[in-house]
Design an enzyme around this catalytic site. Structure first.
Site, PDB file in Angstrom:
ATOM      1  N   SER A  13       0.538  -1.594  -0.046  1.00 36.43           N
ATOM      2  CA  SER A  13       0.078  -0.075   0.054  1.00 36.43           C
ATOM      3  C   SER A  13       0.979   1.320   0.014  1.00 36.43           C
ATOM      4  O   SER A  13       0.419   2.647  -0.783  1.00 36.43           O
ATOM      5  CB  SER A  13      -1.001  -0.198   1.135  1.00 36.43           C
ATOM      6  OG  SER A  13       0.008   0.103   2.047  1.00 36.43           O
ATOM      7  N   LYS A  60       0.395   4.367   7.195  1.00 36.05           N
ATOM      8  CA  LYS A  60       0.407   5.282   5.450  1.00 36.05           C
ATOM      9  C   LYS A  60       0.694   6.221   5.934  1.00 36.05           C
ATOM     10  O   LYS A  60       1.732   6.817   6.849  1.00 36.05           O
ATOM     11  CB  LYS A  60      -1.356   5.609   6.637  1.00 36.05           C
ATOM     12  CG  LYS A  60      -1.752   3.946   5.893  1.00 36.05           C
ATOM     13  CD  LYS A  60      -2.240   3.015   4.557  1.00 36.05           C
ATOM     14  CE  LYS A  60      -2.975   2.027   4.931  1.00 36.05           C
ATOM     15  NZ  LYS A  60      -3.000   1.220   3.443  1.00 36.05           N
TER      16      LYS A  60
END
Length: 266
Positions: free
Chosen positions: A45, A107
């Site tokens: 990701s 993230k």
């Protein structure tokens, strides 16, 4: 021989050996709690900046401490001690606010409390300000990725001739620049268009740099907004990287990505 004969060193007893092991474990846990925690990247990701098989140091003192900072997260106290807020653009490790609260995610912090965040045709807008994208020369060659099958199973694919994905330099409103990748045409990926999302007080909006391969705060069902209390630390440094699985230590040497060792995370 001259002088007093040295007393022979007594062999370590089982109790002393166990005590030494316990001291070493407590020392390591102390370092992991108050200074730096090691973290292995398990998914794609955050490509191209963090790859599957990267091992990183995460600064625990960057944002202060919550009970999630302690190994196994015992609920010893509420709130945050010696707290400091993340800056827009920093790469953050946090405890995902799921019902189980058992997964650590990584993230990039995109939205701060009170921000209005929206994706329009694959382009990020923060407080109605477009975050410009500049197409970069040279695509990202994705040689190690996870293939998701229709039956819910996953495959780990290592392919030296993997797909090439376009790279873009994105500039955030505070001037921070970072690279993202975009595999699908703008506007056609599932999270390319979202309603305007207002970040609540005490929460943050997190996004993956792999824009078409990240479930993040754009998907309110998958992640949503991340509470301040759930922040664990700031990703600082890649100290090791290998294409081998973490437990395949016999393949670590042949799989080492030497060009990624000791890279600062931006």
């Amino acid at each position: 021989m001259f002088g007093k004969e040295k007393a022979q060193k007594q062999p370590e007893t089982l109790g002393e050996f166990i005590r030494s092991i316990l001291i070493a474990i407590l020392f390591a846990m102390g370092i992991q709690t108050v200074a730096y925690q090691t973290f292995n990247i398990p998914s794609g990701s955050m490509k191209p900046n963090l790859l599957i098989g990267d091992f990183i140091f995460v600064s625990k003192f960057a944002y202060g401490y919550t009970h999630y900072s302690i190994p196994f997260s015992p609920p010893l106290f509420e709130g945050r001690l010696f707290g400091s807020e993340p800056k827009r653009g920093e790469v953050v490790v946090f405890r995902a606010p799921h019902k189980t609260n058992s997964e650590d995610w990584i993230k990039r912090c995109i939205g701060l409390p009170g921000d209005k965040i929206q994706m329009r045709g694959g382009v990020l807008f923060i407080n109605d300000q477009e975050c410009p994208l500049e197409k970069l020369d040279g695509d990202f060659l994705d040689t190690l990725y996870i293939k998701y099958n229709g039956d819910g199973t996953e495959e780990r694919i290592l392919d030296k001739n993997g797909p090439s994905i376009e790279r873009y330099m994105q500039t955030l409103p505070n001037g921070v620049k970072h690279i993202i990748i975009k595999e699908k045409p703008f506007g056609l990926a599932r999270l390319d268009n979202t309603p305007e999302l207002v970040v609540p007080a005490g929460h943050y909006f997190m996004m993956g740099d792999n824009r078409d391969g990240s479930d993040d705060s754009r998907n309110q069902q998958a992640l949503g907004f991340v509470p301040y209390e759930n922040l664990i630390g700031r990703a600082e440094l890649i100290f090791f990287s290998t294409e081998a699985r973490w437990w395949e230590f016999w393949n670590w040497l042949t799989g080492i990505r030497f060009n990624r060792l000791l890279n600062v995370i931006r």
